[in-house]
Design an enzyme around this catalytic site. Structure first.
Site, short mmCIF file in Angstrom:
data_model
loop_
_atom_site.label_atom_id
_atom_site.label_comp_id
_atom_site.label_asym_id
_atom_site.label_seq_id
_atom_site.Cartn_x
_atom_site.Cartn_y
_atom_site.Cartn_z
N CYS A 1 43.18 26.87 -61.50
CA CYS A 1 42.70 26.60 -62.96
C CYS A 1 43.51 27.59 -63.87
O CYS A 1 44.21 28.62 -63.20
CB CYS A 1 41.24 26.82 -62.45
SG CYS A 1 40.63 26.12 -61.20
N ARG B 1 39.39 24.55 -65.79
CA ARG B 1 39.27 24.25 -64.62
C ARG B 1 40.16 22.36 -64.30
O ARG B 1 40.27 22.19 -65.36
CB ARG B 1 37.90 23.55 -63.66
CG ARG B 1 37.32 22.40 -62.27
CD ARG B 1 36.34 22.44 -62.17
NE ARG B 1 36.82 22.05 -60.67
CZ ARG B 1 35.95 21.22 -60.34
NH1 ARG B 1 34.67 20.31 -60.78
NH2 ARG B 1 35.87 21.20 -59.14
N ALA C 1 40.25 19.87 -61.17
CA ALA C 1 39.93 19.95 -60.60
C ALA C 1 40.65 19.65 -59.07
O ALA C 1 41.30 18.01 -59.42
CB ALA C 1 38.64 18.43 -61.08
N GLU D 1 43.50 28.10 -54.06
CA GLU D 1 43.36 27.12 -53.72
C GLU D 1 43.10 28.53 -52.06
O GLU D 1 43.72 28.99 -51.84
CB GLU D 1 44.58 26.09 -52.43
CG GLU D 1 44.44 25.26 -53.79
CD GLU D 1 43.21 24.20 -54.36
OE1 GLU D 1 42.60 24.07 -53.36
OE2 GLU D 1 43.40 23.45 -55.46
N ASP E 1 35.53 25.16 -52.37
CA ASP E 1 36.61 26.44 -51.79
C ASP E 1 35.74 27.46 -52.63
O ASP E 1 35.47 28.51 -52.28
CB ASP E 1 37.96 26.01 -51.77
CG ASP E 1 38.20 26.08 -53.10
OD1 ASP E 1 38.54 25.55 -53.59
OD2 ASP E 1 39.61 26.67 -53.01
N LEU F 1 57.72 17.56 -53.46
CA LEU F 1 59.02 17.17 -54.60
C LEU F 1 60.70 17.40 -53.13
O LEU F 1 60.29 18.64 -52.53
CB LEU F 1 58.48 18.89 -55.25
CG LEU F 1 57.87 19.07 -56.08
CD1 LEU F 1 57.88 20.80 -56.93
CD2 LEU F 1 57.49 18.05 -56.70
N VAL G 1 64.41 15.52 -59.54
CA VAL G 1 65.22 15.46 -60.67
C VAL G 1 66.39 15.54 -60.44
O VAL G 1 66.62 15.63 -59.66
CB VAL G 1 64.37 17.48 -61.31
CG1 VAL G 1 65.89 17.99 -60.40
CG2 VAL G 1 65.19 16.64 -62.80
N SER H 1 55.17 21.98 -52.26
CA SER H 1 57.80 22.53 -52.71
C SER H 1 57.78 23.75 -51.68
O SER H 1 57.92 23.83 -51.09
CB SER H 1 56.96 23.34 -54.20
OG SER H 1 58.26 23.85 -54.56
N GLY H 2 59.21 23.71 -51.45
CA GLY H 2 60.65 23.94 -50.73
C GLY H 2 60.20 25.41 -51.19
O GLY H 2 61.19 26.31 -50.46
#
Length: 608
Positions: free
Chosen positions: A2, A50, A52, A77, A100, A259, A289, A375-376
């Site tokens: 958010c 927010r 969600a 999170e 949470d 990704l 990409v 993601s890495g």
């Protein structure tokens, strides 16, 4: 995920200023497209937008407790919220939602500011406690989620992004010499924001405001501890951590994906995600990409020896992912509206050129299918993946390693106007920042010179360089309402690998030995053996030519955004043969165009 904002003022009655707080919050609608609301009391106002992700119907914010005496706005999170909720229930707390956010709020009621130490995740949140007339601003350990504040005469303004703070009339749009140094230094000074008077909550820090003033206190820092595991145990523990981290970060009430670039980092996350999802009969979804004609016409350079495409396909087939390539053409990458969107998202003209535009466009395309992506990012900083970690000349350089690496490649051209450059004295700024960073590095008695130096280099990347990339990832993703999670930034993994000796990090004679061996059983051989390749950049000369034309138009129009750059050099560069545009020229064109957009968006006052 958010956007949060707020205003604390111990002299004003903020119930009369709700519209201002609404305006602050509305600047971040992209971060929270699903809902927005404002909570206002006499001396405190909190705003929330927010996106969600968890408990879609029950996680609305701002959220209250104790009859409205305590309120929270939260972004991010907490991956361990289920365990924390169980613990808090045993301590007598009752919950009305499955979110949470409510767990974090009750965690504050139980532990106060120490709630941050109980959280595993990425977060930035604000809690107003009317009992104490106190505000807490708390940010995650690695700085994954942004949070800024702006002290005022009688309180403070705060927001997930500077634009939220700048929407309040009390905040002045001034950039001083320190701010300009942040723009051009490629070194993120902890706590320093670009806008004068504005601060960034440092990672792992609690900022407290009450009637006695503002205070900062770190609740987490990297510490040096003895590593006692042997090679086999170290590899095994890394794998155990990654299994747990990925499983936690796949939890979502909305569609998620990964990704995939075809490198070791993203491929490992894709493979582990696929294994975990397969247990419940699900198929992992992946996105990559690429640029039109890049694979067929790829030319190796000092950073990128191979194109991503073939490796992406190997992983997708090996893992069995539902895969989609997002193919971008030079006209789309060079579109001024795309650049405007990226600069607006970042708030600052300090981006990475086409790598920002392509990331934004990738995320925009992904958002049509998923709301959460893994993601890495940050594996190179954690495991020692960049080529310059392994370059003896860069190791020995008396400056930040990534700056030494750029200079060694001949890409250290000074784009600043000579008078501006003299006023900023960038060499002294960088040298002072480097000395300060080195003074923070924790050490162990008995470390060899090499081990100590590599600990320093790892520390510099984890506390300076990675924050630039995490900020970029957050801004580009949240600009389109996509939550990107970064498993490699889990603090348990960061702490463990930071204290693993360099000899173990490179035990097979290569970069990222621990990660490679911990995940090799899940990956195709081609990826296990692939040499590190950074996030892709277009090689199409049409893109550079388009930048040149756009900058030429800016020069003719006398755009104020060019005033801080080297006018003579730009005038010459815009007239040169497009086929001869080199890395330095392209970089300067990117800078010029970003600055022009930034001036148009914010009309900043520059005070050197």
């Amino acid at each position: 995920m958010c956007g949060i904002s707020g205003w604390i003022d111990f002299q004003r009655d903020l119930t009369e200023h709700r519209s201002t707080v609404d305006a602050m919050c509305d600047t971040m609608t992209c971060r929270g497209p699903d809902a927005g609301d404002t909570w206002v009391s006499r001396h405190a106002a909190l705003g929330h937008r927010r996106l969600a992700i968890i408990d879609l119907p029950g996680g609305a914010q701002p959220m209250e407790a104790e009859g409205g005496q305590v309120a929270i706005v939260y972004s991010g999170e907490a991956y361990n919220f289920t365990e924390l909720r169980d613990e808090l229930r045993r301590r007598g707390h009752r919950f009305d939602t499955d979110s949470d956010t409510e767990v974090v709020l009750h965690g504050y009621l139980e532990w106060g500011a120490q709630v941050a130490e109980h959280l595993n995740g990425m977060f930035a949140f604000a809690i107003w406690d009317s009992h104490e007339e106190r505000l807490l601003l708390i940010r995650d350990r690695m700085g994954i989620k942004p949070l800024y504040y702006y002290p005022t005469e009688d309180g403070v303004l705060f927001g997930s992004e500077p634009k939220a703070i700048l929407a309040n009339p009390l905040a002045e749009k001034v950039v001083d010499a320190d701010g300009m140094r942040e723009l051009f230094g490629m070194v993120k000074t902890p706590g320093q924001a670009v806008w004068a008077g504005m601060r960034e909550v440092e990672p792992g820090t609690v900022v407290t405001l009450d009637r006695t003033g503002l205070r900062e206190q770190a609740y987490w820092k990297l510490q040096a501890t003895e590593h006692t595991d042997d090679q086999q145990a170290s590899v095994g523990h890394v794998r155990e951590l990654l299994d747990d981290i990925v499983q936690r970060q796949l939890v979502s009430d909305v569609p998620r994906c990964v990704l995939l670039s075809g490198g070791l980092d993203s491929s490992a996350i894709t493979a582990l995600s696929g294994l975990h999802l397969a247990k419940s009969g699900e198929q992992v979804r992946s996105f990559a990409v690429d640029f039109l004609g890049q694979t067929e016409n790829f030319v190796p350079d000092p950073l990128r020896a191979t194109p991503d495409g073939p490796y992406v396909r190997d992983v997708a087939e090996h893992v069995g992912s539902q895969h989609q390539d997002i193919i971008l053409d030079p006209d789309t990458l060079a579109d001024p509206e795309v650049r405007r969107a990226t600069v607006q998202a970042r708030d600052f003209p300090m981006g990475l050129g086409d790598m920002d535009q392509s990331l934004y466009l990738l995320f925009k395309a992904i958002r049509q299918h998923s709301t959460v992506a893994l993601s890495g990012e940050s594996a190179d900083e954690v495991f020692g993946g960049y080529k310059w970690f392994h370059d003896p000349d860069v190791r020995a350089a008396d400056t930040f390693p990534w700056l030494a690496a750029v200079q060694s490649q001949g890409a250290g051209f000074d784009v600043l106007d000579p008078e501006v450059s003299a006023a900023l004295d960038m060499p002294s700024f960088i040298a002072d920042g480097y000395r300060t960073a080195l003074s923070e590095v924790p050490t162990l008695d008995g470390e060899s010179d090499l081990e100590r130096r590599m600990r320093e280099i790892c520390y510099l990347h984890l506390t300076r360089f990675v924050r630039i990339l995490l900020d970029r990832k957050d801004r580009m993703s949240m600009a389109v309402g996509l939550e990107v999670r970064v498993p490699f930034c889990d603090h348990r993994l960061v702490e463990y690998v930071f204290n693993t000796p360099w000899s173990l990090k490179t035990f097979d004679g290569r970069e990222k030995s621990l990660l490679r061996h911990a995940t090799a059983d899940t990956l195709p051989k081609s990826v296990v053996e692939r040499v590190k390749s950074p996030y892709p950049s277009t090689q199409d000369p049409k893109y550079a030519a388009a930048l040149q034309r756009q900058v030429r138009d800016l020069v003719k129009a006398g755009n104020p955004g060019l005033s801080v750059l080297n006018q003579k050099w730009i005038a010459e560069a815009v007239e040169q043969d497009p086929a001869s545009i080199d890395t330095a020229a392209r970089h300067t064109f990117e800078r010029a165009l970003d600055l022009a957009v930034w001036f148009d968006l914010h009309n900043p006052t520059i005070k050197l």
